[in-house]
Design a protein around this motif. Structure first.
Motif, PDB file in Angstrom:
ATOM      1  N   ILE A 192      -5.941  -6.719   1.964  1.00 34.63           N
ATOM      2  CA  ILE A 192      -6.929  -7.028   0.923  1.00 34.63           C
ATOM      3  C   ILE A 192      -8.053  -6.018   1.070  1.00 34.63           C
ATOM      4  O   ILE A 192      -8.570  -5.797   2.166  1.00 34.63           O
ATOM      5  CB  ILE A 192      -7.490  -8.453   1.074  1.00 34.63           C
ATOM      6  CG1 ILE A 192      -6.355  -9.482   1.122  1.00 34.63           C
ATOM      7  CG2 ILE A 192      -8.445  -8.779  -0.069  1.00 34.63           C
ATOM      8  CD1 ILE A 192      -6.829 -10.886   1.471  1.00 34.63           C
ATOM      9  N   GLU A 193      -8.442  -5.428  -0.028  1.00 36.02           N
ATOM     10  CA  GLU A 193      -9.428  -4.345  -0.031  1.00 36.02           C
ATOM     11  C   GLU A 193     -10.687  -4.799  -0.769  1.00 36.02           C
ATOM     12  O   GLU A 193     -10.611  -5.284  -1.909  1.00 36.02           O
ATOM     13  CB  GLU A 193      -8.796  -3.138  -0.726  1.00 36.02           C
ATOM     14  CG  GLU A 193      -9.637  -1.894  -0.795  1.00 36.02           C
ATOM     15  CD  GLU A 193      -8.849  -0.748  -1.423  1.00 36.02           C
ATOM     16  OE1 GLU A 193      -9.499   0.215  -1.885  1.00 36.02           O
ATOM     17  OE2 GLU A 193      -7.595  -0.817  -1.469  1.00 36.02           O
ATOM     18  N   PHE A 194     -11.849  -4.681  -0.134  1.00 38.21           N
ATOM     19  CA  PHE A 194     -13.125  -5.086  -0.720  1.00 38.21           C
ATOM     20  C   PHE A 194     -13.962  -3.838  -1.003  1.00 38.21           C
ATOM     21  O   PHE A 194     -14.162  -3.007  -0.114  1.00 38.21           O
ATOM     22  CB  PHE A 194     -13.904  -5.997   0.237  1.00 38.21           C
ATOM     23  CG  PHE A 194     -13.198  -7.277   0.569  1.00 38.21           C
ATOM     24  CD1 PHE A 194     -13.498  -8.444  -0.104  1.00 38.21           C
ATOM     25  CD2 PHE A 194     -12.232  -7.311   1.568  1.00 38.21           C
ATOM     26  CE1 PHE A 194     -12.850  -9.630   0.210  1.00 38.21           C
ATOM     27  CE2 PHE A 194     -11.581  -8.483   1.892  1.00 38.21           C
ATOM     28  CZ  PHE A 194     -11.885  -9.652   1.207  1.00 38.21           C
ATOM     29  N   ILE A 207      -6.058  -7.081   6.965  1.00 40.60           N
ATOM     30  CA  ILE A 207      -4.628  -6.832   7.078  1.00 40.60           C
ATOM     31  C   ILE A 207      -3.879  -8.160   7.106  1.00 40.60           C
ATOM     32  O   ILE A 207      -4.344  -9.143   7.696  1.00 40.60           O
ATOM     33  CB  ILE A 207      -4.314  -6.034   8.364  1.00 40.60           C
ATOM     34  CG1 ILE A 207      -5.129  -4.737   8.389  1.00 40.60           C
ATOM     35  CG2 ILE A 207      -2.821  -5.726   8.461  1.00 40.60           C
ATOM     36  CD1 ILE A 207      -4.798  -3.778   7.282  1.00 40.60           C
ATOM     37  N   GLY A 208      -2.700  -8.198   6.498  1.00 33.52           N
ATOM     38  CA  GLY A 208      -1.898  -9.412   6.501  1.00 33.52           C
ATOM     39  C   GLY A 208      -0.457  -9.129   6.124  1.00 33.52           C
ATOM     40  O   GLY A 208      -0.053  -7.976   5.975  1.00 33.52           O
ATOM     41  N   ASP A 209       0.313 -10.202   5.940  1.00 35.19           N
ATOM     42  CA  ASP A 209       1.725 -10.085   5.607  1.00 35.19           C
ATOM     43  C   ASP A 209       2.029 -10.927   4.382  1.00 35.19           C
ATOM     44  O   ASP A 209       1.697 -12.116   4.337  1.00 35.19           O
ATOM     45  CB  ASP A 209       2.575 -10.539   6.802  1.00 35.19           C
ATOM     46  CG  ASP A 209       4.065 -10.489   6.497  1.00 35.19           C
ATOM     47  OD1 ASP A 209       4.505  -9.531   5.843  1.00 35.19           O
ATOM     48  OD2 ASP A 209       4.778 -11.423   6.892  1.00 35.19           O
ATOM     49  N   VAL A 237      -6.367 -17.366  -1.550  1.00 40.77           N
ATOM     50  CA  VAL A 237      -5.381 -16.403  -1.073  1.00 40.77           C
ATOM     51  C   VAL A 237      -4.359 -17.099  -0.192  1.00 40.77           C
ATOM     52  O   VAL A 237      -4.684 -18.047   0.529  1.00 40.77           O
ATOM     53  CB  VAL A 237      -6.060 -15.269  -0.268  1.00 40.77           C
ATOM     54  CG1 VAL A 237      -5.036 -14.229   0.179  1.00 40.77           C
ATOM     55  CG2 VAL A 237      -7.159 -14.613  -1.085  1.00 40.77           C
ATOM     56  N   VAL A 238      -3.116 -16.634  -0.241  1.00 39.47           N
ATOM     57  CA  VAL A 238      -2.072 -17.126   0.651  1.00 39.47           C
ATOM     58  C   VAL A 238      -1.399 -15.932   1.316  1.00 39.47           C
ATOM     59  O   VAL A 238      -1.205 -14.886   0.691  1.00 39.47           O
ATOM     60  CB  VAL A 238      -1.039 -17.997  -0.113  1.00 39.47           C
ATOM     61  CG1 VAL A 238      -0.367 -17.204  -1.221  1.00 39.47           C
ATOM     62  CG2 VAL A 238       0.010 -18.549   0.840  1.00 39.47           C
ATOM     63  N   MET A 239      -1.089 -16.074   2.596  1.00 41.24           N
ATOM     64  CA  MET A 239      -0.363 -15.028   3.313  1.00 41.24           C
ATOM     65  C   MET A 239       0.479 -15.670   4.409  1.00 41.24           C
ATOM     66  O   MET A 239       0.248 -16.815   4.802  1.00 41.24           O
ATOM     67  CB  MET A 239      -1.316 -14.002   3.924  1.00 41.24           C
ATOM     68  CG  MET A 239      -2.137 -14.521   5.082  1.00 41.24           C
ATOM     69  SD  MET A 239      -2.951 -13.206   6.048  1.00 41.24           S
ATOM     70  CE  MET A 239      -4.124 -12.574   4.853  1.00 41.24           C
ATOM     71  N   ASN A 240       1.468 -14.930   4.883  1.00 34.14           N
ATOM     72  CA  ASN A 240       2.270 -15.391   6.013  1.00 34.14           C
ATOM     73  C   ASN A 240       1.430 -15.318   7.280  1.00 34.14           C
ATOM     74  O   ASN A 240       0.808 -14.285   7.554  1.00 34.14           O
ATOM     75  CB  ASN A 240       3.522 -14.539   6.174  1.00 34.14           C
ATOM     76  CG  ASN A 240       4.496 -14.728   5.023  1.00 34.14           C
ATOM     77  OD1 ASN A 240       4.344 -15.627   4.204  1.00 34.14           O
ATOM     78  ND2 ASN A 240       5.489 -13.874   4.958  1.00 34.14           N
ATOM     79  N   SER A 241       1.439 -16.393   8.055  1.00 34.40           N
ATOM     80  CA  SER A 241       0.665 -16.397   9.285  1.00 34.40           C
ATOM     81  C   SER A 241       1.516 -16.095  10.507  1.00 34.40           C
ATOM     82  O   SER A 241       1.023 -15.640  11.519  1.00 34.40           O
ATOM     83  CB  SER A 241      -0.033 -17.745   9.486  1.00 34.40           C
ATOM     84  OG  SER A 241       0.910 -18.801   9.502  1.00 34.40           O
TER      85      SER A 241
END
Length: 265
Positions: A192-194, A207-209, A237-241
């Motif tokens: 995700i970029e801010f 950073i995430g998956d 937001v949802v991401m793999n943990s």
């Protein structure tokens, strides 16, 4: 909806009477009307838009046994919405944005029905056409920020590029975008970029998956009539943990969270 709510016992109403799947919908205000506009796929590459208007007095209404409308309720039910307008865009469309007095539609080749941006720079025009448009946001009284999959572009009220260095290059290809002032938030499957809306400078990367934006924070009247409320809402937001082992059959747990600007001290 709470279980004891009066509306909880009322059968929901289908807004799309056809057999075509709704691709997306947006709620907003135009000419003092509250409208719900949803899109379905038409013939070929056509996008069919259907605008309906809520009938406030009918929503959740149930007829009484001695009501004069009782027979019509059992036959057709009481309509919660009235048809406002249908229209077709001969292009693949991705989203619809309510502006102050009109709407902007994000299409395969830019924004309809007026071509934006207005530019004599053939390379910039070609680049805008080759990238997927993701969003259009008002960032101050005079400027909008157009967000494409690979870059952002500052324009003025007339659709012309508004700065000498008018483009912002993203760190990676984005598949979704959201606004939470004073930041523009870009979503890639891996990060995700801010960025600051005023100058486009990079503020942070998470950073995430398998990252996905499940709700971009837009609300009723977005982005004009309820601007202050809109800026305060979080982004979902949802991401793999975690992923165990690397086996395709392993369990993947997902982490759902909200993005909000951090307090500066």
């Amino acid at each position: 909806m709470q279980p004891n709510s009066p509306l909880a016992t009322v059968d929901p109403q289908c807004l799309n009477p056809g057999d075509r799947e709704v691709q997306f919908f947006t709620v907003g205000m135009m000419h003092n009307r509250t409208l719900i506009i949803y899109m379905t796929k038409g013939e070929g590459n056509d996008s069919e838009f259907h605008a309906i208007e809520p009938v406030a007095g009918n929503i959740g209404r149930r007829p009484t046994a001695n009501s004069s409308i009782s027979w019509r309720w059992h036959k057709n039910k009481i309509s919660w919405f009235r048809q406002y307008r249908d229209f077709i865009i001969p292009s693949e469309c991705y989203d619809l944005i309510f502006l102050e007095a009109r709407i902007a539609i994000l299409c395969q080749k830019g924004l309809s029905s007026v071509t934006i941006p207005v530019t004599q720079d053939s390379r910039l025009a070609q680049r805008c056409e080759s990238c997927r448009p993701l969003g259009m946001f008002r960032i101050n009284e005079e400027e909008f920020l157009l967000c494409y999959s690979e870059f952002g572009l500052y324009i003025n009220r007339h659709g012309d590029p508004s700065r000498v260095n008018c483009t912002i290059e993203w760190e990676g290809a984005a598949n979704a975008v959201a606004l939470n002032m004073p930041y523009i938030v870009l979503f890639n499957s891996q990060f995700i970029e801010f960025r600051h809306t005023d100058d486009g400078h990079l503020a942070q990367i998470i950073i995430g998956d398998d990252i996905r934006c499940s709700w971009d924070g837009r609300c009723y009247g977005w982005p004009e009539t309820n601007d202050a409320i809109y800026r305060q809402l979080g982004i979902q937001v949802v991401m793999n943990s975690s992923q165990l082992g690397g086996n395709p059959d392993s369990t993947v747990s997902q982490h759902v969270f909200e993005l909000v600007p951090a307090e500066h001290h």
